[in-house]
Design a protein around this motif. Sequence first.
Motif, mmCIF file in Angstrom:
data_model
loop_
_atom_site.group_PDB
_atom_site.id
_atom_site.type_symbol
_atom_site.label_atom_id
_atom_site.label_comp_id
_atom_site.label_asym_id
_atom_site.label_seq_id
_atom_site.Cartn_x
_atom_site.Cartn_y
_atom_site.Cartn_z
ATOM 1 N N GLU A 6 -11.554 -3.712 8.837
ATOM 2 C CA GLU A 6 -11.805 -4.412 7.583
ATOM 3 C C GLU A 6 -13.267 -4.844 7.516
ATOM 4 O O GLU A 6 -13.902 -5.104 8.531
ATOM 5 N N CYS A 22 -10.981 -1.464 3.902
ATOM 6 C CA CYS A 22 -10.237 -1.172 5.119
ATOM 7 C C CYS A 22 -10.391 0.312 5.405
ATOM 8 O O CYS A 22 -9.803 1.151 4.723
ATOM 9 N N TRP A 40 -2.134 -5.470 2.484
ATOM 10 C CA TRP A 40 -3.070 -6.551 2.806
ATOM 11 C C TRP A 40 -2.258 -7.822 3.030
ATOM 12 O O TRP A 40 -1.371 -8.144 2.232
#
Length: 131
Positions: A6, A22, A40
């Motif tokens: 990330e 990501c 997420w």
Amino acid sequence: QVQLVESGGGLVQAGGSLRLSCAASGHTFSSTFSSYAMGWFRQAPGKEREFVATSSWSGGIPYYADSVKGRFTISRDNTKNTAYLQMNSLKPEDTAVYYCAATLRRLYGNERYKPTAYDYWGQGTQVTVSS
């Protein structure tokens, strides 16, 4: 070796925006990234990891936590093996470490909201929203 990395976190004032990325790498992602469900999650200090958003597979219907619906958008670029989380109208309560996650399994119903449903995780990126 499977890896999710990330980036894009930081400090922002309330009402501001950030875009998290990501990046997925490794043999298992090289030709099948579009088949992965990407999620997420976030975790604030002293709290459990909570669901934020997920995209079942490339072109699949996205799902959002009620707390971020209308402010956050999940997307992906399969040519770059990268998923994104666009975060607008940020609030202090959005402050947390944000993690991306992936799985090849098809997720249904409430399963898609559970961290245990995902097989691969990134190391997290800190998002801090000041009031």
